[in-house]
Design an enzyme around this catalytic site. Structure first.
Site, mmCIF file in Angstrom:
data_model
loop_
_atom_site.group_PDB
_atom_site.id
_atom_site.type_symbol
_atom_site.label_atom_id
_atom_site.label_comp_id
_atom_site.label_asym_id
_atom_site.label_seq_id
_atom_site.Cartn_x
_atom_site.Cartn_y
_atom_site.Cartn_z
ATOM 1 N N GLU A 16 -0.978 0.945 4.781
ATOM 2 C CA GLU A 16 -1.189 -0.504 4.588
ATOM 3 C C GLU A 16 -2.568 -0.913 5.114
ATOM 4 O O GLU A 16 -3.257 -1.731 4.515
ATOM 5 C CB GLU A 16 -0.088 -1.319 5.267
ATOM 6 N N HIS A 41 -5.300 -0.026 2.657
ATOM 7 C CA HIS A 41 -5.349 -0.930 1.497
ATOM 8 C C HIS A 41 -6.371 -2.050 1.689
ATOM 9 O O HIS A 41 -6.813 -2.648 0.712
ATOM 10 C CB HIS A 41 -3.984 -1.587 1.267
ATOM 11 N N ALA A 68 6.549 -1.334 3.034
ATOM 12 C CA ALA A 68 5.681 -2.307 3.683
ATOM 13 C C ALA A 68 4.769 -2.932 2.641
ATOM 14 O O ALA A 68 4.745 -2.498 1.492
ATOM 15 C CB ALA A 68 4.837 -1.619 4.759
HETATM 16 C C1 7MF Z 1 3.147 4.755 1.991
HETATM 17 O O1 7MF Z 1 2.116 0.518 -1.715
HETATM 18 C C2 7MF Z 1 3.161 5.102 0.654
HETATM 19 C C3 7MF Z 1 3.759 4.279 -0.269
HETATM 20 C C4 7MF Z 1 3.901 -1.715 -2.593
HETATM 21 C C5 7MF Z 1 5.263 -1.363 -2.097
HETATM 22 C C6 7MF Z 1 3.828 0.126 -0.102
HETATM 23 O O2 7MF Z 1 1.574 -0.597 0.138
HETATM 24 C C7 7MF Z 1 2.606 -0.401 -0.792
HETATM 25 C C8 7MF Z 1 2.850 -1.755 -1.499
HETATM 26 C C9 7MF Z 1 6.387 0.753 -2.825
HETATM 27 C C10 7MF Z 1 6.599 2.122 -2.740
HETATM 28 C C11 7MF Z 1 5.935 2.860 -1.770
HETATM 29 C C12 7MF Z 1 5.046 2.236 -0.887
HETATM 30 C C13 7MF Z 1 4.816 0.849 -0.982
HETATM 31 C C14 7MF Z 1 5.506 0.101 -1.959
HETATM 32 C C15 7MF Z 1 4.355 3.082 0.111
HETATM 33 C C16 7MF Z 1 4.320 2.749 1.454
HETATM 34 C C17 7MF Z 1 3.719 3.578 2.369
HETATM 35 N N1 7MF Z 1 1.604 -2.213 -2.095
HETATM 36 BR BR1 7MF Z 1 7.284 -0.208 -4.114
HETATM 37 ZN ZN ZN Z 2 0.332 1.031 -1.251
#
Ligand code: 7MF
Ligand code: ZN
Length: 869
Positions: free
Chosen positions: A298, A301, A262
């Site tokens: 998300e 973040h 995501a």
């Molecule tokens: C929970 O970090 C943990 C990790 C980048 C894409 C989602 O929000 C993110 C994005 C990758 C690898 C793992 C995750 C994500 C990305 C992720 C998602 C949910 N900013 Br590449």
């Molecule tokens: Zn992330």
């Protein structure tokens, strides 16, 4: 300038220009989309050229202050647009054109099942327009979207909708304005036809936030769990971190074609549909849990990533390590803390330790990067979260939150570094972190060696602790780490020592290469348990006896330590059998007795029992050796599993029945999840022996299942345990679910993990299955990833055909989606550790890749790192 060369953290320089405002206008057509980008640019250095990033773009025109530039006034190559002479302050207008329907990389603007969507992290925005595509350039975005009204009734972007209306030729438009400055990687645009699930959330200070989930038509009911998870996450962040949402609307769009889990785009998250859509019939308990944690991640973040972002991509762990820590704490607070902790530790031990011991080893803040997409790693994310967790353990919740509050106060609205975070923590939590910073600059998993001495006369337990650090990829001498070691002391009668704090554990601070600690008032015969809760991301060198492990398993006050001791008992049983011939393999009866007690213990959380009797994964076992004897480890693990299943057969059957009965009556949803986990783990053990009884058990569970957890467990154990019913169940499942891609992913993954020798042929046939698509990363990961990452037996087939097969698929994916190819190459990169003829067979395939003329940067970097230059 950037083609296949490395960028270095030490070379960071501040941007030459700032862009405070950008107005974007998209005229969307599948095959030809036109983008006008109007930016207010200010020179920070005076005089220098303006160098903009751009990739795979057709440049239509450039103008400065409405004056169109002649071709002599700029130059463009594959990566950059350079305008040599620009004023100190000006309006820059760039028109670009692209074909989203041909974008199979799924970075930038692309089409997913007829809808337009974007993915800009890390460097996707440069595939939309020429821009200063770096996170320390932050602008306010205004986005106008124009598209066909019938095909694309919803036009979405970040922030608030400020205008919309109809246009000639069945076109319509919408204008969005995001009041928060942001880097380009947080930009998002979505246009399409969806079902919309709406709700709202009132923040603590009374702001009413509209919550909107956009999903494929007909899937609205499947978004309810995600919506409920979002509301829980919003409440939790207010209560635990004192952080509130800051816009009037929060949108989530679920798309089928997505490279990752995501993306946290401001006010407009884009999700892989796998992490939004769920109902009991089609999703497992673990899918439901995954949705809650990714929705949380998300959302969190918004503060740790968006309000406060990264200065440059070397600082990725600033937002990702911290946000993973936050999503882990969210899951622990709303669910079982112990179960969530164990799940996180399993990832560390099986994946992150392997990465840190292999060719890709890097610090959580890498020093050099060729392709940024390759550094979204378990090290940056999961070890990064462990590093934050250590801070929390060292200072406690209250001071940690004071540090967080100080971080937000000092850096809100800025693009900052990991050092900035540490400084804010140091100040807010009042702790000296100068030595702690080594976690950000040094790679590799430290080993903590412990020697104990007990003095019967003084009742003092002396611990001599040494840090053993490996040079690995590090340059220069290594400095000791600063880390918390949680210790519990269990007396011979099973009670745990209570320390001065009133707790049954104490945190010792390790910060030297060699150190001595003394614990007072320890009765003789006591057992000390180190690194409870995995209080630091380290390996421990201390050999407990099987008797001590059984004692810890039976008596520890810490659920994690009980699980850990069960895993160590099983691990030692496996390790002791690796070098033995099949006829000579043995397990100590005491180990079987200890595990029998676990299986029959009704007082333990069933979810925990499930985790305790699950054998350590092959990945975790491989990680224990510098030289991996593939056949020995697989053979020994199979032996231990079969012996366990045979000796505990009766107890397992009884427990299976008990779980099943309780599930008929309980209305405690969380307990039901644990009961299903145990029931199915037990099923996996019982059905290790293939005969008509065990096959019938699988057939019955599959037929009676009222949820995907039970149905898919039966199916996957039928396949991995080679049950007589496997083909029949696979066919039945395929008939039922062939129209549901997410469910077919489970079916593909089950087949990819099949131990049968013909598995490669079967997987190849499935490339033609109507539910399979090379363009869809979920399908590719399910089928190919489960074979290469989850089927060690066949991937490491002695004749090397597993390596050749994977490489064939990487070559195909190199053209379609190099980011996905680079993720799938991981198992091949471990070649140096694999003993015997396999090592060279693996290396041959890497060399084959290296010779490919158009090898994408993503793969070039990984192949170079694993072969060495
Ligand atoms: C929970 O970090 C943990 C990790 C980048 C894409 C989602 O929000 C993110 C994005 C990758 C690898 C793992 C995750 C994500 C990305 C992720 C998602 C949910 N900013 Br590449
Ligand atoms: Zn992330």
């Amino acid at each position: 300038m950037n083609a296949n060369t490395k960028q270095y953290l030490k070379d960071y320089t501040t941007p030459s220009h700032q862009i405070d405002q950008i107005e974007l206008e998209f005229t969307l057509q599948e095959q030809q989309t036109t983008i006008t980008a109007n930016s207010k640019v200010v020179s920070l250095e005076k005089g220098g050229p303006l160098v903009l990033n751009g990739q795979d773009l057709e440049l239509v025109s450039i103008a400065i202050n409405q004056q169109v530039l002649a071709v002599s006034q700029y130059s463009v190559d594959d990566e950059e647009l350079v305008i040599t002479d620009v004023p100190d302050q000006f309006e820059l207008t760039i028109v670009t054109r692209l074909d989203p329907s041909k974008n199979t990389k799924l970075e930038g603007l692309y089409v997913s099942d007829g809808a337009f969507c974007t993915q800009c992290e890390a460097q996707g925005f440069r595939r939309i327009t020429f821009y200063l595509d770096r996170p320390d350039v932050m602008a306010t975005f205004t986005t106008k979207i124009v598209a066909d009204k019938t095909k694309f009734p919803y036009l979405l972007s970040n922030g608030n909708k400020v205008d919309s209306g109809d246009m000639p030729n069945n076109q319509h438009f919408a204008v969005w304005h995001d009041p928060h400055k942001k880097p380009a990687y947080l930009f998002a645009l979505v246009a399409g036809d969806f079902d919309l699930l709406k709700d709202n959330f009132v923040t603590r200070s009374g702001r009413d936030v509209a919550l909107e989930f956009f999903v494929d038509k007909g899937n609205k009911d499947k978004a309810n769990h995600a919506m409920a998870s979002l509301k829980r996450a919003m409440t939790w962040d207010e209560q635990r971190f004192n952080l509130e949402y800051d816009l009037d609307i929060y949108m989530v769009v679920a798309v089928d074609f997505f490279n990752m889990g995501a993306m946290e785009n401001k006010g407009l998250n884009v999700f892989n549909s796998k992490f939004v859509l769920a109902d009991v019939a089609s999703a497992t308990d673990s899918d439901f849990h995954g949705i809650e944690s990714v929705i949380g991640h998300e959302y969190f973040h918004n503060w740790t990533g968006n309000r406060i972002t990264c200065r440059d991509w070397f600082q990725l762990s600033l937002k990702e390590g911290l946000t993973v820590f936050r999503d882990q704490e969210f899951s622990a607070d709303v669910g079982s803390r112990a179960v969530n902790r164990i799940d996180a530790v399993k990832v560390m031990r099986s994946n992150q330790f392997a990465e840190d011991a292999g060719p890709m080893s890097h610090p959580i803040r890498p020093n050099e990067v060729m392709e940024m997409n390759n550094f979204y790693t378990v090290t940056v994310y999961n070890k990064g979260a462990e590093v934050i967790r250590m801070l929390h353990t060292l200072v406690g919740e209250q001071r940690f939150q004071a540090g967080m509050a100080n971080y937000v106060l000092r850096f809100d609205g800025q693009a900052v570094t990991c050092d900035d975070f540490i400084d804010a923590m140091e100040q807010g939590a009042e702790i000296d972190l100068s030595q702690f910073k080594n976690w950000y600059s040094q790679s590799g998993t430290p080993t903590i060696d412990i020697v104990q001495q007990y003095d019967v006369a003084t009742h003092q337990l002396t611990l001599k602790v040494n840090q053993l650090l490996e040079q690995g990829n590090n340059e220069g001498p290594l400095a000791p780490f600063h880390l918390p070691m949680m210790v519990e002391v269990i007396c011979s009668d099973g009670t745990s020592l209570t320390f001065a704090t009133g707790k049954t554990s104490v945190v010792l601070e390790i910060n030297e290469m060699a150190q001595t600690f003394i614990i007072d008032d320890v009765p003789s015969g006591a057992t000390a348990v180190f690194f409870g809760d995995f209080s630091a991301p380290v390996k421990m060198a201390y050999d407990y006896s099987d008797a001590q492990l059984s004692h810890i398993l039976a008596h520890s006050n810490n659920e994690f330590s009980r699980w850990d001791s069960a895993q160590q008992l099983l691990t030692s049983a496996i390790v002791n059998n690796i070098k033995l011939a099949a006829s000579e393999r043995r397990i100590a009866p005491s180990i079987l007795e200890s595990l029998q007690l676990v299986v029959t213990d009704d007082s333990l959380d069933p979810a925990l029992v499930a985790l305790m009797v699950e054998l350590p994964s092959l990945g975790t076992l491989f990680e224990l050796f510098d030289e991996v004897d593939v056949d020995g480890i697989i053979g020994a693990r199979d032996f231990v599993k079969l012996t366990l299943a045979t000796h505990l057969h009766q107890a397992l059957l009884v427990r299976y029945q008990h779980c099943d009965n309780e599930l008929l009556h309980t209305d405690d949803a969380a307990r039901a999840v644990g009961l299903r986990a145990l029931k199915n783990t037990v099923l996996g053990l019982i059905t290790v022996t293939e005969n008509s009884d065990t096959s019938q058990l699988l057939v019955d569970q599959f037929a009676r299942a009222t949820n995907m957890t039970d149905a898919f467990s039966a199916l996957s154990y039928a396949v991995v345990n080679n049950a007589l019913c496997a083909e029949a169940l696979l066919n039945d499942f395929e008939q039922t679910w062939s129209d549901n891609g997410l469910v077919m992913d489970k079916w593909f993954a089950a087949i990819g993990a099949s131990p049968q020798d013909c598995v490669i042929e079967k997987v190849k046939q499935l490339f033609n299955h109507k539910a399979f698509s090379w363009q869809n990363p979920n399908r590719v990961r399910s089928l190919i990833g489960s074979f290469s990452g989850n089927n060690q037996r066949q991937f490491h087939a002695e004749n090397g055909q597993g390596y050749v097969f994977l490489t064939d698929q990487l070559i195909a994916l190199n053209e379609i989606n190099p980011q996905i190819a680079a993720r799938l190459i991981t198992p091949l990169m471990a070649w140096r550790k694999i003993s015997g003829p396999r090592q060279l067979l693996m290396r041959d395939q890497l060399i084959r890749l290296q010779k490919l003329p158009n090898l994408a940067k993503d793969l070039v970097e990984k192949v170079e790192m694993s072969l060495g230059k």
